[in-house]
Design a protein around this motif. Structure first.
Motif, PDB file in Angstrom:
ATOM      1  N   GLN A  88       1.017  -0.992  -0.062  1.00  0.00           N
ATOM      2  CA  GLN A  88       0.022   0.011  -0.127  1.00  0.00           C
ATOM      3  C   GLN A  88       0.989   1.341   0.028  1.00  0.00           C
ATOM      4  O   GLN A  88       0.239   2.331  -0.106  1.00  0.00           O
ATOM      5  N   MET A  89       2.070   1.220   0.156  1.00  0.00           N
ATOM      6  CA  MET A  89       3.053   2.180   0.250  1.00  0.00           C
ATOM      7  C   MET A  89       3.606   2.435  -1.509  1.00  0.00           C
ATOM      8  O   MET A  89       3.905   1.405  -2.078  1.00  0.00           O
ATOM      9  N   ALA A  90       4.127   3.532  -1.629  1.00  0.00           N
ATOM     10  CA  ALA A  90       5.229   3.606  -2.884  1.00  0.00           C
ATOM     11  C   ALA A  90       6.429   2.574  -2.535  1.00  0.00           C
ATOM     12  O   ALA A  90       7.105   2.377  -1.396  1.00  0.00           O
ATOM     13  N   ASP A  91       6.790   1.797  -3.516  1.00  0.00           N
ATOM     14  CA  ASP A  91       7.950   0.982  -3.519  1.00  0.00           C
ATOM     15  C   ASP A  91       9.083   1.418  -2.728  1.00  0.00           C
ATOM     16  O   ASP A  91       9.726   0.790  -1.782  1.00  0.00           O
ATOM     17  N   ALA A  92       9.396   2.572  -2.983  1.00  0.00           N
ATOM     18  CA  ALA A  92      10.781   2.967  -2.430  1.00  0.00           C
ATOM     19  C   ALA A  92      10.535   3.155  -0.920  1.00  0.00           C
ATOM     20  O   ALA A  92      11.425   3.190  -0.127  1.00  0.00           O
ATOM     21  N   VAL A  93       9.409   3.873  -0.573  1.00  0.00           N
ATOM     22  CA  VAL A  93       8.977   4.100   0.782  1.00  0.00           C
ATOM     23  C   VAL A  93       9.040   2.533   1.455  1.00  0.00           C
ATOM     24  O   VAL A  93       9.619   2.503   2.617  1.00  0.00           O
ATOM     25  N   ALA A  94       8.354   1.721   0.808  1.00  0.00           N
ATOM     26  CA  ALA A  94       8.288   0.348   1.603  1.00  0.00           C
ATOM     27  C   ALA A  94       9.647  -0.237   1.699  1.00  0.00           C
ATOM     28  O   ALA A  94       9.890  -0.733   2.790  1.00  0.00           O
ATOM     29  N   GLU A  95      10.625  -0.071   0.712  1.00  0.00           N
ATOM     30  CA  GLU A  95      11.965  -0.468   0.983  1.00  0.00           C
ATOM     31  C   GLU A  95      12.616   0.041   1.904  1.00  0.00           C
ATOM     32  O   GLU A  95      13.408  -0.604   2.709  1.00  0.00           O
ATOM     33  N   ARG A  96      12.479   1.246   2.284  1.00  0.00           N
ATOM     34  CA  ARG A  96      13.380   2.024   3.261  1.00  0.00           C
ATOM     35  C   ARG A  96      12.648   1.547   4.494  1.00  0.00           C
ATOM     36  O   ARG A  96      13.449   1.625   5.586  1.00  0.00           O
ATOM     37  N   ILE A  97      11.324   1.718   4.573  1.00  0.00           N
ATOM     38  CA  ILE A  97      10.750   1.212   5.968  1.00  0.00           C
ATOM     39  C   ILE A  97      11.352  -0.166   6.397  1.00  0.00           C
ATOM     40  O   ILE A  97      11.538  -0.402   7.474  1.00  0.00           O
ATOM     41  N   MET A  98      11.377  -1.159   5.557  1.00  0.00           N
ATOM     42  CA  MET A  98      11.874  -2.370   5.946  1.00  0.00           C
ATOM     43  C   MET A  98      13.230  -2.378   6.624  1.00  0.00           C
ATOM     44  O   MET A  98      13.705  -3.364   6.988  1.00  0.00           O
ATOM     45  N   GLU A  99      14.008  -1.396   6.282  1.00  0.00           N
ATOM     46  CA  GLU A  99      15.359  -1.227   6.714  1.00  0.00           C
ATOM     47  C   GLU A  99      15.453  -0.696   8.132  1.00  0.00           C
ATOM     48  O   GLU A  99      16.541  -0.597   8.988  1.00  0.00           O
ATOM     49  N   LEU A 100      14.144  -0.022   8.761  1.00  0.00           N
ATOM     50  CA  LEU A 100      14.205   0.627  10.162  1.00  0.00           C
ATOM     51  C   LEU A 100      13.763  -0.256  10.899  1.00  0.00           C
ATOM     52  O   LEU A 100      12.913  -1.438  10.836  1.00  0.00           O
ATOM     53  N   SER A 101      14.133  -0.040  12.122  1.00  0.00           N
ATOM     54  CA  SER A 101      13.699  -0.394  13.477  1.00  0.00           C
ATOM     55  C   SER A 101      12.467   0.452  14.003  1.00  0.00           C
ATOM     56  O   SER A 101      12.718   1.564  13.649  1.00  0.00           O
ATOM     57  N   PRO A 102      11.633  -0.072  14.787  1.00  0.00           N
ATOM     58  CA  PRO A 102      10.614   0.799  15.247  1.00  0.00           C
ATOM     59  C   PRO A 102      11.338   2.135  16.128  1.00  0.00           C
ATOM     60  O   PRO A 102      12.270   1.736  16.920  1.00  0.00           O
ATOM     61  N   GLY A 103      10.809   3.126  15.806  1.00  0.00           N
ATOM     62  CA  GLY A 103      11.394   4.315  16.382  1.00  0.00           C
ATOM     63  C   GLY A 103      12.432   4.847  15.524  1.00  0.00           C
ATOM     64  O   GLY A 103      12.887   6.164  15.803  1.00  0.00           O
ATOM     65  N   GLU A 104      12.999   4.416  14.525  1.00  0.00           N
ATOM     66  CA  GLU A 104      13.974   5.167  13.481  1.00  0.00           C
ATOM     67  C   GLU A 104      13.182   5.680  12.455  1.00  0.00           C
ATOM     68  O   GLU A 104      12.184   5.368  11.966  1.00  0.00           O
ATOM     69  N   TYR A 105      14.013   6.677  12.114  1.00  0.00           N
ATOM     70  CA  TYR A 105      13.493   7.390  10.758  1.00  0.00           C
ATOM     71  C   TYR A 105      14.897   7.516   9.901  1.00  0.00           C
ATOM     72  O   TYR A 105      15.849   7.314  10.161  1.00  0.00           O
ATOM     73  N   SER A 106      14.385   7.372   8.571  1.00  0.00           N
ATOM     74  CA  SER A 106      15.248   7.370   7.434  1.00  0.00           C
ATOM     75  C   SER A 106      16.252   8.746   7.441  1.00  0.00           C
ATOM     76  O   SER A 106      15.577   9.912   7.536  1.00  0.00           O
ATOM     77  N   THR A 107      17.545   8.471   7.156  1.00  0.00           N
ATOM     78  CA  THR A 107      18.341   9.784   7.496  1.00  0.00           C
ATOM     79  C   THR A 107      18.639  10.565   6.102  1.00  0.00           C
ATOM     80  O   THR A 107      19.376  11.182   5.820  1.00  0.00           O
ATOM     81  N   ASP A 108      18.128   9.886   4.982  1.00  0.00           N
ATOM     82  CA  ASP A 108      18.192  10.182   3.590  1.00  0.00           C
ATOM     83  C   ASP A 108      16.735  10.293   3.159  1.00  0.00           C
ATOM     84  O   ASP A 108      15.720   9.457   3.276  1.00  0.00           O
ATOM     85  N   PRO A 109      16.557  11.231   2.248  1.00  0.00           N
ATOM     86  CA  PRO A 109      15.124  11.533   1.611  1.00  0.00           C
ATOM     87  C   PRO A 109      15.047  10.301   0.683  1.00  0.00           C
ATOM     88  O   PRO A 109      15.858   9.410  -0.016  1.00  0.00           O
ATOM     89  N   VAL A 110      13.500  10.062   0.622  1.00  0.00           N
ATOM     90  CA  VAL A 110      13.247   8.891  -0.220  1.00  0.00           C
ATOM     91  C   VAL A 110      12.422   9.597  -1.561  1.00  0.00           C
ATOM     92  O   VAL A 110      11.274  10.032  -1.269  1.00  0.00           O
TER      93      VAL A 110
END
Length: 279
Positions: free
Chosen positions: A197-219
């Motif tokens: 349900q997310m944009a592919d690039a967003v989903a890929e980045r989310i799966m690299e994170l642990s709960p509480g973390e945010y992406s340090t690079d723009p997607v």
């Protein structure tokens, strides 16, 4: 529904829309004068099928609810189109190279559309649907993600948000102030979402994170630039078979059409001629 005069509609693109209607090759059932003729134009029949196609093209979903007067207006419109077409032939325009190419493309498009529609009308049996359901839903972990997201127009804007986050700014407050994405008023929280349900690039980045973390690079996505944060992950029960039947049918149809096109390409003898561009 107000039907504009033909002279106005022609300038607004009716002729282009009409090019999507099936071209008559002189041998079709529609060219048989016995096929419910609704008008003749200099002895050329206009059939009920032709009229219904024209009405559908012009009125769309409102076609079944048109009044008799509105249908009559569209019939007169079709009559005037035929008069113009006959006059064009009298002036030799049907022999113009560009016109011939348009007619050939029109017929090609209609035939291709009809063939694909035929593929769409062939049903799938429940065994195929259930097999795909097991593969895509029942037999794989179904995870859902609670995220926050901030959608920006440019990378520079996204990097400015990241700088504020690095300085201790609250993600939800920044989302409320700057995000153009869904859930902005709720701090950039669109609710629980599956990865598809997310944009592919967003989903890929989310799966690299642990709960509480945010992406340090723009997607980057087709919608703009995201800054994303993962709040939580949960394993959810797969959806019921009947709830995703339509999705499964669409998946199988996509596979069917792709396989059909692949087989045609493999069996066909295709040569492409490209003009070399001089440096």
């Amino acid at each position: 529904m107000r039907i504009p005069a033909l002279s106005l509609v022609l300038s607004g693109g009716l002729l282009l829309a009409a090019c999507n209607e099936p071209a008559d090759n002189g041998n079709s059932e529609a060219s048989d004068p016995g096929n419910d003729v609704v008008a003749t134009v200099n002895d050329v029949p206009i059939t009920a099928d032709m009229l219904e196609l024209h009405i559908q093209r012009r009125a769309g979903a409102r076609a079944p609810r048109l009044s008799d007067d509105e249908r009559e207006t569209l019939l007169l419109e079709l009559v005037e189109m035929e008069l113009i077409a006959q006059d064009a032939r009298d002036h030799g325009m049907d022999e113009h190279r560009r016109v011939k190419a348009q007619v050939e493309n029109m017929q090609r498009a209609v035939l291709a559309h009809e063939r694909i529609e035929h593929l769409h009308r062939e049903p799938f049996d429940d065994e195929m649907l259930e097999s795909l359901y097991g593969e895509r839903f029942a037999d794989r972990p179904h995870r859902e993600y609670r995220i926050r997201q901030i959608l920006l127009e440019s990378r520079d804007d996204a990097e400015a948000i990241l700088e504020e986050l690095a300085d201790g700014a609250d993600f939800a407050e920044l989302a409320q102030r700057y995000s153009a994405g869904s859930g902005a008023s709720d701090g950039g929280d669109p609710g629980w979402m599956a990865s598809d349900q997310m944009a592919d690039a967003v989903a890929e980045r989310i799966m690299e994170l642990s709960p509480g973390e945010y992406s340090t690079d723009p997607v980057e996505t087709s919608h703009g630039w995201y800054v994303v944060k993962l709040q939580n992950v949960r394993t959810a029960r797969p959806p019921e078979f009947d709830a995703v039947r339509g999705i499964l049918q669409a998946m199988l149809m996509d596979q069917r059409v792709k396989a059909y096109l692949r087989d045609l390409r493999d069996a066909g003898d295709v040569m492409l001629y490209r003009t070399e561009v001089e440096d």
